[in-house]
Design a protein around this motif. Sequence first.
Motif, PDB file in Angstrom:
ATOM      1  N   UNK A 124       0.880  -1.187  -0.095  1.00 21.27           N
ATOM      2  CA  UNK A 124       0.036   0.151   0.009  1.00 21.27           C
ATOM      3  C   UNK A 124       0.873   1.308  -0.146  1.00 21.27           C
ATOM      4  N   UNK A 125       0.433   2.159  -0.790  1.00 13.63           N
ATOM      5  CA  UNK A 125       1.556   3.506  -0.802  1.00 13.63           C
ATOM      6  C   UNK A 125       0.426   4.633  -0.750  1.00 13.63           C
ATOM      7  N   UNK A 126       0.811   5.500  -0.188  1.00  9.76           N
ATOM      8  CA  UNK A 126      -0.109   6.687  -0.043  1.00  9.76           C
ATOM      9  C   UNK A 126       0.684   8.063  -0.321  1.00  9.76           C
ATOM     10  N   UNK A 127       0.048   9.053  -0.901  1.00 10.58           N
ATOM     11  CA  UNK A 127       0.576  10.608  -1.016  1.00 10.58           C
ATOM     12  C   UNK A 127      -0.035  11.267   0.181  1.00 10.58           C
ATOM     13  N   UNK A 128       1.105  11.238   1.255  1.00 10.10           N
ATOM     14  CA  UNK A 128       0.939  12.151   2.488  1.00 10.10           C
ATOM     15  C   UNK A 128       0.826  13.683   2.361  1.00 10.10           C
ATOM     16  N   UNK A 129       1.280  14.121   1.333  1.00  5.73           N
ATOM     17  CA  UNK A 129       1.270  15.467   1.037  1.00  5.73           C
ATOM     18  C   UNK A 129       2.657  16.081   1.207  1.00  5.73           C
ATOM     19  N   UNK A 168      -2.879   0.343  -4.235  1.00  7.68           N
ATOM     20  CA  UNK A 168      -1.974  -1.057  -4.056  1.00  7.68           C
ATOM     21  C   UNK A 168      -1.260  -1.256  -5.155  1.00  7.68           C
ATOM     22  N   UNK A 169       0.003  -1.651  -4.988  1.00  5.57           N
ATOM     23  CA  UNK A 169       0.695  -2.473  -6.023  1.00  5.57           C
ATOM     24  C   UNK A 169       0.393  -3.855  -6.458  1.00  5.57           C
ATOM     25  N   UNK A 170       0.212  -4.218  -7.674  1.00  7.28           N
ATOM     26  CA  UNK A 170      -0.582  -5.234  -7.857  1.00  7.28           C
ATOM     27  C   UNK A 170       0.251  -6.590  -7.726  1.00  7.28           C
ATOM     28  N   UNK A 171       1.760  -6.269  -8.177  1.00  9.38           N
ATOM     29  CA  UNK A 171       2.554  -7.343  -8.091  1.00  9.38           C
ATOM     30  C   UNK A 171       3.228  -7.473  -6.583  1.00  9.38           C
ATOM     31  N   UNK A 172       3.897  -8.766  -6.443  1.00 10.02           N
ATOM     32  CA  UNK A 172       4.587  -9.082  -5.080  1.00 10.02           C
ATOM     33  C   UNK A 172       5.441  -8.032  -5.119  1.00 10.02           C
ATOM     34  N   UNK A 173       5.755  -7.120  -4.027  1.00 12.54           N
ATOM     35  CA  UNK A 173       6.784  -6.256  -3.641  1.00 12.54           C
ATOM     36  C   UNK A 173       7.861  -6.813  -2.624  1.00 12.54           C
TER      37      UNK A 173
END
Length: 259
Positions: free
Chosen positions: A59-64, A173-178
């Motif tokens: 999961x990645x988020x733009x925190x500002x 969400x990144x679709x591939x395994x990371x």
Amino acid sequence: QSSNDKLSIQTGPDTWYNNYPIFSSGKRQSPIDIGTEYVDYDSSLSPIKINYKPEKHLHIVNTGLSVRADIKETSEISGGPLEGKYRLEQFHFHWGSNSNKGSEHTLNGYTYASELHLVHWNKGKYSSFAEAADKSDGLAVLGFFIKEGHEHKELRKLTDGIQRIFDKDALTKIPDKFDPKHILPSDLSNYWTYDGSLTTPPFYESVQWIVFADMIEMSPEQLNLLRCMRSCSCEGKYIIDNYRCPLPLGERKLRSSFR
Ligand code: SG4
Ligand code: ZN
């Protein structure tokens, strides 16, 4: 000047000193300039042991203020200056408006295009990241300088995802395994370490910093995608130059694991 400009100016690195006065006189603030003439070699510093697990859907988020990747698996580090195990909570980046600046730590005054921070908390002593965050031995952050160069294959998954979170507070969400281990250079035996702080408010003096001599590369295109992220859900305000400038080492020791 629009109100959004003002907001960003009032809340960005330039004003943090004014708003957090206690820490302008703090004794263990970060980042610092790693001046190799002040470094003490410490032969007792073993390589950092990395025990990371792949994330099924990162999961990645733009925190500002940055892009943050939140870790769900039990990924841990130990060794080096650390006592016991520290668990990976999240990682994020700092970067510049161009590739001549962007890192928080500097090396003999030299700045790099970006810096990766992997934030860990002391799970031997505390029961959560929140509990550990303001304790003097609560956190350990691994820092890696990033140079403009070749495309980074594992980070390609992340930079592809960034195109979906240009707006503040957007997440994807990144679709591939990371595998966070695949972001790191293969040799983790050469590093500098010192007692420091968070580099953003509330600047808790709780971080054992471990900054590596081996660097990471990202392509100009990948770095440009970071620079397309917005610090609001409006046009025109981009997250750039989200780094704090170096603070004095003071009485602290700066140790290295290598000569
Ligand atoms: C970035 O703004 C992260 O997104 C923050 O994470 C992080 O705060 C902050 O940098 C400071 O971390 O390694 N540069 S640093 O000292 O880890 C924390 C969140 O937004 C508390 C939670
Ligand atoms: Zn950081």
